[in-house]
Design an enzyme around this catalytic site. Structure first.
Site, PDB file in Angstrom:
ATOM      1  N   TYR A  48      43.629 -13.939  -2.678  1.00 35.59           N
ATOM      2  CA  TYR A  48      43.415 -13.901  -4.136  1.00 35.59           C
ATOM      3  C   TYR A  48      42.655 -15.127  -4.622  1.00 35.59           C
ATOM      4  O   TYR A  48      42.711 -16.193  -4.015  1.00 35.59           O
ATOM      5  CB  TYR A  48      44.764 -13.870  -4.878  1.00 35.59           C
ATOM      6  CG  TYR A  48      45.600 -12.640  -4.626  1.00 35.59           C
ATOM      7  CD1 TYR A  48      45.608 -11.572  -5.523  1.00 35.59           C
ATOM      8  CD2 TYR A  48      46.419 -12.552  -3.496  1.00 35.59           C
ATOM      9  CE1 TYR A  48      46.398 -10.450  -5.300  1.00 35.59           C
ATOM     10  CE2 TYR A  48      47.215 -11.437  -3.267  1.00 35.59           C
ATOM     11  CZ  TYR A  48      47.200 -10.392  -4.172  1.00 35.59           C
ATOM     12  OH  TYR A  48      47.985  -9.285  -3.944  1.00 35.59           O
ATOM     13  N   HIS A  84      56.333 -13.294  -3.187  1.00 35.44           N
ATOM     14  CA  HIS A  84      55.330 -12.475  -2.489  1.00 35.44           C
ATOM     15  C   HIS A  84      55.883 -11.884  -1.186  1.00 35.44           C
ATOM     16  O   HIS A  84      55.637 -10.712  -0.862  1.00 35.44           O
ATOM     17  CB  HIS A  84      54.097 -13.341  -2.207  1.00 35.44           C
ATOM     18  CG  HIS A  84      52.832 -12.573  -2.005  1.00 35.44           C
ATOM     19  ND1 HIS A  84      51.592 -13.111  -2.250  1.00 35.44           N
ATOM     20  CD2 HIS A  84      52.599 -11.304  -1.583  1.00 35.44           C
ATOM     21  CE1 HIS A  84      50.665 -12.197  -1.987  1.00 35.44           C
ATOM     22  NE2 HIS A  84      51.247 -11.101  -1.568  1.00 35.44           N
TER      23      HIS A  84
END
Ligand SMILES: NC(=O)c1ccc[n+]([C@@H]2O[C@H](COP(=O)([O-])OP(=O)(O)OC[C@H]3O[C@@H](n4cnc5c(N)ncnc54)[C@H](OP(=O)(O)O)[C@@H]3O)[C@@H](O)[C@H]2O)c1
Length: 318
Positions: free
Chosen positions: A80, A141
């Site tokens: 990301y 995550h």
């Protein structure tokens, strides 16, 4: 299932005011929301930003302009660019495209940063990257490091320490809802027994070949909102498939032709009718708009059954 979805998600809306090139926008209200167990509303369709690299700011800007109000990012630089998502959000807010309250921004704690104090510090780093003073959703995550993901760094704590930090951050108003990603069913059960604040959202991989029924049923029974990632099938490319088996399956293409929709819209619609929030990613402006246009029409029971029957039956790798 569809009736439940229609009622709770308020799916409605007329045809989009979007051009073939993806310019123009859909009314975000037509896309629908779910109300989480935290009391906050979350859009049914969001924009995924993994793997967009240098395109991240441009693609996120296109998504916001098209009418997406949920943006999914993470702190993990492996996949990301949280800073570029922040660039697009800052510009969109400054242009008057939406207010902060109208956006729903998700980020995720990297497993190398597990630990109470570290998790809190990393939340501050997301707020800085994104240019906001609270997150709508902060997820763990992964429950732990795997492979070389943490680069030999020993986390200061476990996911349990991080979860306590997320609970505190929520109480302090720094995050509105908290949740987990990539927790397996056993870890989810442990979390259920252990949490003082239950997760609002569980993000996991689900698509027509890998529908993740057990975790979805657990989430439904607990009133944890299930959020699917890689609904369009991109995980299969990492499992050795040369072309995406989800978007090219004969049943998906047949239903798409019948409904006058694209294969991507069909599989997103299937997921939504199963109560999932979806976060498709695209670097192409027209496809970004197309993926949002999944409200205001439905798949009938026959199409849902045909797609359900594919669970557990991915095509052989050629
Ligand atoms: N929590 C986690 O561990 C985790 C893991 C993976 C993903 N995620 C989140 O979930 C999001 C979505 O998953 P994903 O990025 O793996 O992939 P995805 O949304 O399943 O698929 C993206 C791929 O599909 C193509 N595509 C997009 N729209 C299309 C359309 N309408 N027709 C044909 N092809 C289309 C894109 O190509 P083009 O760019 O050329 O359109 C891209 O190659 C991520 O971006 C991320 O935010 C989370």
């Amino acid at each position: 299932m569809l009736e439940r979805c229609k009622e709770s998600c308020g799916l409605c809306g007329d045809s989009p005011a979007i051009g073939a090139d993806g310019t123009g926008s859909l009314d975000p209200r037509a896309i629908g929301n779910v109300v989480l167990n935290s009391g906050h509303a979350m859009p049914l369709v969001g924009f995924g930003t993994a793997g967009l690299g240098d395109m991240t700011a441009t693609a996120t800007k296109w998504a916001l302009q098209a009418g997406y109000r949920l943006v999914d990012t993470a702190q993990a630089p492996e996949w990301y660019r949280e800073d570029l998502v922040g660039e697009a959000i800052r510009a969109f807010l400054a242009s008057g495209g939406a207010t902060r309250e109208e956006l729903f921004i998700t980020s995720k704690l990297h497993p190398r940063d597990h630990g109470a104090e570290r998790a809190k510090a990393m939340l501050e780093s997301s707020l800085t990257n994104l240019g906001v003073d609270y997150l709508d959703l902060f997820l763990l995550h992964y429950p732990a490091c795997w492979g070389t993901l943490c680069g030999g760094v020993e986390p200061q704590g476990t996911w349990r320490d991080s979860w306590r930090a997320l609970e505190e951050l929520q109480r302090a108003g720094k995050v509105r809802s908290i949740g987990v990603s990539n927790f397996d069913v056993n870890e989810l059960r442990e979390l259920a027994e252990w949490a003082r604040v239950e997760p609002a959202v569980v993000q996991r991989n689900s698509d027509i070949f890998s529908a993740d029924k057990e975790a979805r049923q657990l989430c439904e029974s607990k009133r944890w909102q299930y959020e699917a990632y890689s609904s369009l099938g991109s995980q299969w490319l990492m499992r050795g498939h040369r072309e995406n088996p989800v978007l090219t399956h004969a049943d998906v293409k047949r239903i798409a032709r019948k409904k006058g929709k694209s294969p991507a819209q069909v599989v997103l619609r299937w997921a939504i009718q199963h109560g999932q929030i979806v976060i498709p990613r695209s670097s192409n402006r027209a496809r970004i708009a197309e993926n949002l246009d999944v409200a205001g029409w439905t798949l009938g029971d026959d199409d849902m059954f045909a797609l359900d029957a594919l669970d557990g039956h991915p095509p052989f790798v050629q």
